[in-house]
Write a protein that holds these residues in place. Sequence first.
Motif, PDB file in Angstrom:
ATOM      1  N   UNK A 102       0.837  -1.206   0.000  1.00  0.00           N
ATOM      2  CA  UNK A 102       0.000   0.000   0.000  1.00  0.00           C
ATOM      3  C   UNK A 102       0.870   1.254   0.000  1.00  0.00           C
ATOM      4  N   UNK A 103       1.985   1.191   0.715  1.00  0.00           N
ATOM      5  CA  UNK A 103       2.922   2.320   0.745  1.00  0.00           C
ATOM      6  C   UNK A 103       3.431   2.661  -0.656  1.00  0.00           C
ATOM      7  N   UNK A 104       3.464   1.667  -1.527  1.00  0.00           N
ATOM      8  CA  UNK A 104       3.929   1.874  -2.906  1.00  0.00           C
ATOM      9  C   UNK A 104       2.761   2.065  -3.884  1.00  0.00           C
ATOM     10  N   UNK A 105       1.562   2.229  -3.345  1.00  0.00           N
ATOM     11  CA  UNK A 105       0.422   2.540  -4.215  1.00  0.00           C
ATOM     12  C   UNK A 105      -0.280   1.342  -4.810  1.00  0.00           C
ATOM     13  N   UNK A 106       0.025   0.130  -4.331  1.00  0.00           N
ATOM     14  CA  UNK A 106      -0.701  -1.057  -4.805  1.00  0.00           C
ATOM     15  C   UNK A 106      -1.915  -1.274  -3.912  1.00  0.00           C
TER      16      UNK A 106
ATOM     17  N   UNK B 221      -2.543  -0.771 -10.435  1.00  0.00           N
ATOM     18  CA  UNK B 221      -1.564  -1.404  -9.544  1.00  0.00           C
ATOM     19  C   UNK B 221      -2.327  -2.216  -8.512  1.00  0.00           C
TER      20      UNK B 221
ATOM     21  N   UNK C 163       4.418   1.043 -19.721  1.00  0.00           N
ATOM     22  CA  UNK C 163       5.686   0.449 -20.163  1.00  0.00           C
ATOM     23  C   UNK C 163       6.880   1.094 -19.476  1.00  0.00           C
ATOM     24  N   UNK C 164       6.624   2.000 -18.558  1.00  0.00           N
ATOM     25  CA  UNK C 164       7.716   2.752 -17.945  1.00  0.00           C
ATOM     26  C   UNK C 164       8.634   1.858 -17.120  1.00  0.00           C
TER      27      UNK C 164
ATOM     28  N   UNK D  33      10.273   2.833 -14.729  1.00  0.00           N
ATOM     29  CA  UNK D  33      10.130   3.216 -13.318  1.00  0.00           C
ATOM     30  C   UNK D  33       9.422   2.100 -12.553  1.00  0.00           C
TER      31      UNK D  33
ATOM     32  N   UNK E 132      10.506   0.510  -9.087  1.00  0.00           N
ATOM     33  CA  UNK E 132       9.592   0.533  -7.945  1.00  0.00           C
ATOM     34  C   UNK E 132       9.443  -0.871  -7.362  1.00  0.00           C
TER      35      UNK E 132
ATOM     36  N   UNK F 214      19.731   2.670 -12.659  1.00  0.00           N
ATOM     37  CA  UNK F 214      19.847   4.087 -12.313  1.00  0.00           C
ATOM     38  C   UNK F 214      18.669   4.522 -11.432  1.00  0.00           C
ATOM     39  N   UNK F 215      17.448   4.238 -11.880  1.00  0.00           N
ATOM     40  CA  UNK F 215      16.270   4.616 -11.083  1.00  0.00           C
ATOM     41  C   UNK F 215      16.320   3.940  -9.721  1.00  0.00           C
TER      42      UNK F 215
ATOM     43  N   UNK G 175      18.401   5.554  -7.214  1.00  0.00           N
ATOM     44  CA  UNK G 175      17.754   6.750  -6.665  1.00  0.00           C
ATOM     45  C   UNK G 175      16.751   6.377  -5.576  1.00  0.00           C
ATOM     46  N   UNK G 176      16.021   5.275  -5.793  1.00  0.00           N
ATOM     47  CA  UNK G 176      15.032   4.838  -4.810  1.00  0.00           C
ATOM     48  C   UNK G 176      15.700   4.252  -3.574  1.00  0.00           C
TER      49      UNK G 176
ATOM     50  N   UNK H 156      18.701   4.580  -2.271  1.00  0.00           N
ATOM     51  CA  UNK H 156      19.818   5.261  -1.636  1.00  0.00           C
ATOM     52  C   UNK H 156      21.095   4.439  -1.809  1.00  0.00           C
TER      53      UNK H 156
END
Lengths: 450, 450
Positions: free
Chosen positions: A34-38, A121, A153-154, A156, A160, A274-275, A278-279, A281
């Motif tokens: 849920x924290x990730x929007x699912x 999601x 298709x992202x 990201x 995630x 790369x992404x 960033x997520x 750290x």
Amino acid sequence: MNRNSFLLSGFRDFNPNQMINRKYIFKNIENIFIKYGFLPIETPVLEKFSLFSNIYGSENEKLIFNVINSGNFLSTINVSDFYKGYKHLLSLISFKAMRYDLTFPFYRYMISHENQYFPFKRYQIQPVWRADRPQKGRYREFYQCDADIVGSDSLISESEMLCMINEILTSFGINKFNIYINHRLVLKSISKYIGESLKEYYLYIGIDKIDKIGKYKVFKYFINKGFSYLSLFKLENIFNFKGNNKKKIFFLKKKISNCDYITSALDDILNILKYSSLFFNKKKNIVFDLKLSRGISYYSGAIFEVKLNNINIGSICGGGRYKKLINISNSLNFSGIGFSFGLDRLYFVINKLNLFPKNKFSVMVMIANINLNYACFNILSDLRLKGNSVEIYPDVIDLSKQLIYANKKSIPFVLIINYKSNHLDSFILRNMLTGEQNIYNKKSIINIFS
Amino acid sequence: MNRNSFLLSGFRDFNPNQMINRKYIFKNIENIFIKYGFLPIETPVLEKFSLFSNIYGSENEKLIFNVINSGNFLSTINVSDFYKGYKHLLSLISFKAMRYDLTFPFYRYMISHENQYFPFKRYQIQPVWRADRPQKGRYREFYQCDADIVGSDSLISESEMLCMINEILTSFGINKFNIYINHRLVLKSISKYIGESLKEYYLYIGIDKIDKIGKYKVFKYFINKGFSYLSLFKLENIFNFKGNNKKKIFFLKKKISNCDYITSALDDILNILKYSSLFFNKKKNIVFDLKLSRGISYYSGAIFEVKLNNINIGSICGGGRYKKLINISNSLNFSGIGFSFGLDRLYFVINKLNLFPKNKFSVMVMIANINLNYACFNILSDLRLKGNSVEIYPDVIDLSKQLIYANKKSIPFVLIINYKSNHLDSFILRNMLTGEQNIYNKKSIINIFS
């Protein structure tokens, strides 16, 4: 009769201790989903058999549990149907089947809910059933725990997912693991580069087995399948390359420059890395691994899998990007990315690493029942009002038996009315772990448990 | 083809909104169960058909879903078996059946776990399946929610149950309800008192219908069953008595003084009321009601049922005391008390009374994706670190489409990087409910969502 034989083979009961551990796992996973929007969905245990036959392949289809039509299921059956064999008869007397995985039901859900927004999601945590031969660690009823993003298709989404997997495992205190990542089109390029495009399927099958049976046996398998010695030489050359993710990608870009997809596939990997950095750290546990080759008939892009460094039980979660949610010809084009956790492996690992929370008592206080004293009822209500889990032993029996009960139920505190006192506001609080006993009045006890 | 027709009749999908409401119900109930010392168990969906055939009665048995044996289920079948009819064939080709209720599985669990401590207080929340004709509000797959205490005869258990039911309903904001209570032996005494001991079964059946079809029709039913006019006169006399619980009990004690069980049964009721008033503090919603007559073949002592004052949907929960957990001749003697909530009725009521929590957002913030800006990834991670549910829109598309997505998913806040600013530490926070937009730096936004 063996009491256990009342239970069907391959099926399990879960007792309160197991349930509390399982709920702990579910809760952690769900909170992070849920924290990730699912968001959660659920689908029925039974689906129309006609819809999901033919999508799992005939070997897997044998493992589907079929439900017999209700009532007189023979009413429309002739003896000639009987003679045509069980598969024919099955299609006539069974229109319903039990959930085999969470992928088909999700696909059916998406078709049934046409006004769904995209990207969608969803997560889904439900049991599935497979008529597999039961063996150690393999059951006929087990929970799957899937999360998917469809309609985007992202890349990201890939990052995630990896980040979420990372957070889920670390939330349990599991820290020593790698997330292995590869790309379907990198493998395809390799098959072309080594000159075995026509045998790419065998390449995928073989690669997938390297970790299990070793390179030597896999290469023997390739020779059996007719791979040329030159192709194996080239393959070994690629697999022997050692280096970090970036070096590996650079090496492959140079080496396999003449193949169509390789550059974009390797750029995908680079972008996902790369992404993810960033997520995540500072996390450095994503490993680009050419030996990863899962969901051969299913995934079309990036694939990934998590393995623990210190426990050898295969992958505990995995997933990838697909062009179609279900690989059937008339499938609607729900492209996306998904992954799945196996609850039983996760349970095994958390248990093995001794990571289940300790001293998380379900019931905090038992009030001993000496003579149905009102003061006991009173303090019981007040302790519950403060949110504590408290029970009173229902029967007036020997105190020692009541203490045995509290012990078996792992209740850490027992409260006994203090008969030696002249007033009804005196209680003995017994710590069941240490055996220590102290006398308090009601107010002090309420304070202790507030 | 109608998209809904992909779903089997009588079965349901649950979308994220429904799931979140259902989880809210489960969580409330479970928390209170645990607060009262009940612990969870789970049992498999499939059980051995041979074990639980014959216990539900032939009418109910028709509603059981049977699973066909895996593989060639015809291998041991002769054509003569085929001609012997579907019931005979069923017993040969189906050894497994789907869970019909939570009582038999609990009984089987108790047998399988012989080292269980007593009293055993378990709760179980799992779906069951019945091949009933689907109709409004009646499904073939639905959750039951059972709690039982087995291995104790103490009336404290009855009071604990009533108190727990009270707390569960009020935890949802449901306040206008009565808990109706009666006693099997009070009804038995009445049948003796009116001189119709031999027809006590019809008495129970009829009484149970008074609220549904009215007293007139029930008395006609009694006459049809051969009740004497004198018996009906006596019965009417009893049922016409008006008064509170104590007066009713006093009246019956005087009236039916010549029957064996009446005194102890009425004392049971008195004690349950007494203990309950100690647990409940000031609550006065327990009603001793002679018209309550449930689980005729099953319960042996106190029985109870909850009805809402303002919504007429029958009982939303009920239970009672039994001598045997399962009423089969060789049943082990697990005496106890249990009750069951129907999740669907509870959902209906909470929804009807508009009591589901409002503004409980699953996803709190969506970060708009303008150009994969690193600052967005950064604030995403930081907001999640604070425990927020946050997602970034995966694709770089038109902002208005991203806002539509946030809207459809009921996400209350959208964060958009502020391009008009010269540095990357400026964000537009859009309140999706009001449309209001304000500019903040990252630190302020983290503070807002901490």
